[in-house]
Motif scaffolding. Structure first.
Motif, PDB file in Angstrom:
ATOM      1  N   MET A   1      49.036  33.884  36.391  1.00 21.35           N
ATOM      2  CA  MET A   1      50.015  33.788  35.318  1.00 21.35           C
ATOM      3  C   MET A   1      50.254  32.329  34.917  1.00 21.35           C
ATOM      4  SD  MET A   1      50.652  36.034  37.842  1.00 21.35           S
ATOM      5  CE  MET A   1      50.436  37.817  37.975  1.00 21.35           C
ATOM      6  N   PHE A   2      50.256  31.430  35.881  1.00 20.91           N
ATOM      7  CA  PHE A   2      50.582  30.025  35.633  1.00 20.91           C
ATOM      8  C   PHE A   2      49.386  29.248  35.065  1.00 20.91           C
ATOM      9  CE2 PHE A   2      51.882  25.735  37.451  1.00 20.91           C
ATOM     10  CZ  PHE A   2      52.889  25.532  36.524  1.00 20.91           C
ATOM     11  N   TYR A   3      48.220  29.515  35.634  1.00 20.64           N
ATOM     12  CA  TYR A   3      47.019  28.784  35.228  1.00 20.64           C
ATOM     13  C   TYR A   3      46.010  29.638  34.465  1.00 20.64           C
ATOM     14  CZ  TYR A   3      48.495  25.392  38.813  1.00 20.64           C
ATOM     15  OH  TYR A   3      49.185  24.485  39.565  1.00 20.64           O
ATOM     16  N   GLU A   4      46.342  30.911  34.254  1.00 13.23           N
ATOM     17  CA  GLU A   4      45.376  31.872  33.712  1.00 13.23           C
ATOM     18  C   GLU A   4      44.121  31.907  34.590  1.00 13.23           C
ATOM     19  OE1 GLU A   4      44.686  30.908  29.618  1.00 13.23           O
ATOM     20  OE2 GLU A   4      46.750  31.358  29.024  1.00 13.23           O
ATOM     21  N   ALA A   5      44.346  31.796  35.880  1.00 15.07           N
ATOM     22  CA  ALA A   5      43.243  31.734  36.839  1.00 15.07           C
ATOM     23  C   ALA A   5      42.689  33.133  37.110  1.00 15.07           C
ATOM     24  CB  ALA A   5      43.725  31.112  38.148  1.00 15.07           C
ATOM     25  N   TYR A   6      41.393  33.167  37.388  1.00 15.49           N
ATOM     26  CA  TYR A   6      40.703  34.409  37.712  1.00 15.49           C
ATOM     27  C   TYR A   6      40.581  34.542  39.227  1.00 15.49           C
ATOM     28  CZ  TYR A   6      36.914  37.889  37.875  1.00 15.49           C
ATOM     29  OH  TYR A   6      36.143  39.005  38.127  1.00 15.49           O
ATOM     30  N   HIS A   7      40.904  35.723  39.736  1.00 13.56           N
ATOM     31  CA  HIS A   7      40.625  36.064  41.125  1.00 13.56           C
ATOM     32  C   HIS A   7      39.855  37.378  41.159  1.00 13.56           C
ATOM     33  CE1 HIS A   7      43.195  33.240  43.507  1.00 13.56           C
ATOM     34  NE2 HIS A   7      43.813  33.127  42.329  1.00 13.56           N
ATOM     35  N   ARG A   8      38.795  37.420  41.956  1.00 14.51           N
ATOM     36  CA  ARG A   8      38.143  38.704  42.181  1.00 14.51           C
ATOM     37  C   ARG A   8      39.140  39.632  42.864  1.00 14.51           C
ATOM     38  NH1 ARG A   8      33.729  35.315  43.572  1.00 14.51           N
ATOM     39  NH2 ARG A   8      34.533  35.291  45.716  1.00 14.51           N
ATOM     40  N   ILE A   9      39.175  40.883  42.421  1.00 12.77           N
ATOM     41  CA  ILE A   9      40.036  41.894  43.035  1.00 12.77           C
ATOM     42  C   ILE A   9      39.146  43.078  43.392  1.00 12.77           C
ATOM     43  CG2 ILE A   9      42.098  43.325  42.785  1.00 12.77           C
ATOM     44  CD1 ILE A   9      42.972  41.470  40.504  1.00 12.77           C
TER      45      ILE A   9
END
Length: 404
Positions: free
Chosen positions: A304-312
């Motif tokens: 939300m803060f960095y528009e960062a991507y995490h694999r889920i």
């Protein structure tokens, strides 16, 4: 032994400790550090773990045990490092916009210090003169980093003393006979391009003649970690080759030798971390299917803060049909982790794991909505250890004062 935890290991850990849960693999941290040591293979290069990424004391103790030093961004991080057993010579503290009494406390600990304002540099000179070697953080006006919020070296950044104020730095140094032991530049995070680091060495090369007592040149951190499958991280071998060539060049030019310091944070701990969550509810709409988990940006704010991507990944239904899901949290704000993400079919109660959750995950967690921060577990040589208890209701009341 694999440096990544298997789905079976993660399921067993979730069953033992519950969710939401942060899990860190010590063996992966060790592997990342060894990659740096082997690439540079030089006694003139030192690594200080940027502990703002993850300050759990058990993590700090592991970092110390593998021979890595520690970089701190606040006096409390420095005191945690002391608590974890680091000798003062292995602790680096880089101040940013802080009151001078915090620098005084850092001096009392006997640690390495970088100062990032002319104001505090002058106060330091008046009080300590030549008696305490100190570094200065510079702003080189270099744009770098994967996101403006994590770019720290550009010409509108609050970090460091602007390079164009060099004459003021030299004047203060000479006036108070300050022992300037080091120059520090950190341009940002998620830097893939080796050329960015070499721009910093160009800055250092030109500055060396102004500082006769220099001992170290600190390039900060910011090595890129691949968050998506198709991404590539910083080419550490290529960086090492360039840095060692720079060392040779600067020695030949000035007949002076320097330590080169780096401050890897995310690089060491990001891939070692996992956030385990459970699916509370599925909500089908005409637009998407929401999978709501028992977490939110109160536990992992990066998307939300960095528009960062995490694999889920769904580790409860590994052979399920691939479908698209929007993964959301359980707090009273928009806390969408991923939109229309293809995943194995999700059912209520399934375990979803967020990869690359070791850096700036728990460290940026909060009690928003009066929800508890999760527990933390460290896995070392295949065995799991609880390193932080899950919060309970009494933790929400701790330190509150009720005058009425």
């Amino acid at each position: 032994m694999s440096s990544f935890l298997s789905n079976e290991q993660l399921r067993n850990i979730a069953a033992e400790y519950g969710t939401p849960l942060y899990v860190y693999n010590a063996d992966r941290i060790t592997e990342q550090f060894q990659q740096l040591k082997q690439a540079f293979n030089s006694e003139k290069v030192s690594f200080f773990y940027a502990c703002k990424a993850l300050t759990n004391v058990s993590i700090l103790k592991h970092i110390k045990s593998i021979g890595c030093k520690v970089d701190c961004s606040s006096i409390n991080e420095a005191k945690l490092a002391v608590h974890a057993g680091f000798p003062s010579s292995d602790i680096l503290y880089t101040s940013n916009g802080i009151a001078f009494d915090e620098i005084e406390e850092a001096v009392s600990l006997g640690i390495n210090i970088n100062i990032d304002s002319l104001s505090n540099l002058e106060k330091f000179g008046k009080k300590y003169g030549h008696n305490y070697p100190v570094g200065i953080r510079l702003r080189p006006n270099i744009m770098a980093g994967g996101n403006l919020k994590i770019s720290t070296g550009h010409d509108t950044s609050k970090f460091g003393i602007p390079i164009e104020q060099l004459s003021d730095i030299v004047r203060i140094m000479q006036q108070y006979q300050i022992h300037i032991a080091g120059l520090h530049v950190h341009t940002g995070s998620e830097i893939k391009d080796v050329a960015v680091f070499m721009k910093v060495t160009d800055v250092f090369f030109d500055l060396v003649p102004h500082f006769p007592e220099l001992q170290f040149l600190d390039l900060g951190g910011g090595f890129k970690v691949p968050y998506q499958d198709q991404e590539e991280g910083t080419d550490i071998q290529a960086l090492a080759k360039e840095i060692l060539a720079f060392e040779e060049k600067i020695e030949q030019t000035y007949q002076r030798s320097f330590q080169v310091w780096f401050e890897p944070g995310k690089f060491l701990v990001s891939e070692a971390g996992y956030l385990l969550t459970s699916v509370n509810v599925l909500k089908e709409t005409t637009a998407t299917t929401f999978a709501g988990v028992n977490s939110g940006f109160n536990h992992l704010i990066r998307p939300m803060f960095y528009e960062a991507y995490h694999r889920i990944r769904n580790i409860s239904n590994e052979k399920g049909e691939i479908k698209n899901y929007t993964i959301t949290g359980n707090i009273c704000e928009t806390d969408t982790f991923a939109w229309e993400r293809p995943m194995h079919e999700i059912r209520e109660g399934d375990l979803l794991v967020f990869d690359n959750a070791g850096a700036y995950g728990f460290e940026m967690a909060s009690n928003f909505n009066s929800r508890y921060r999760p527990a933390e577990v460290l896995v070392k040589e295949g065995k799991s250890y609880l390193i932080r208890k899950r919060e309970v209701f009494e933790d929400l009341l701790r330190n509150l004062v009720e005058p009425f």
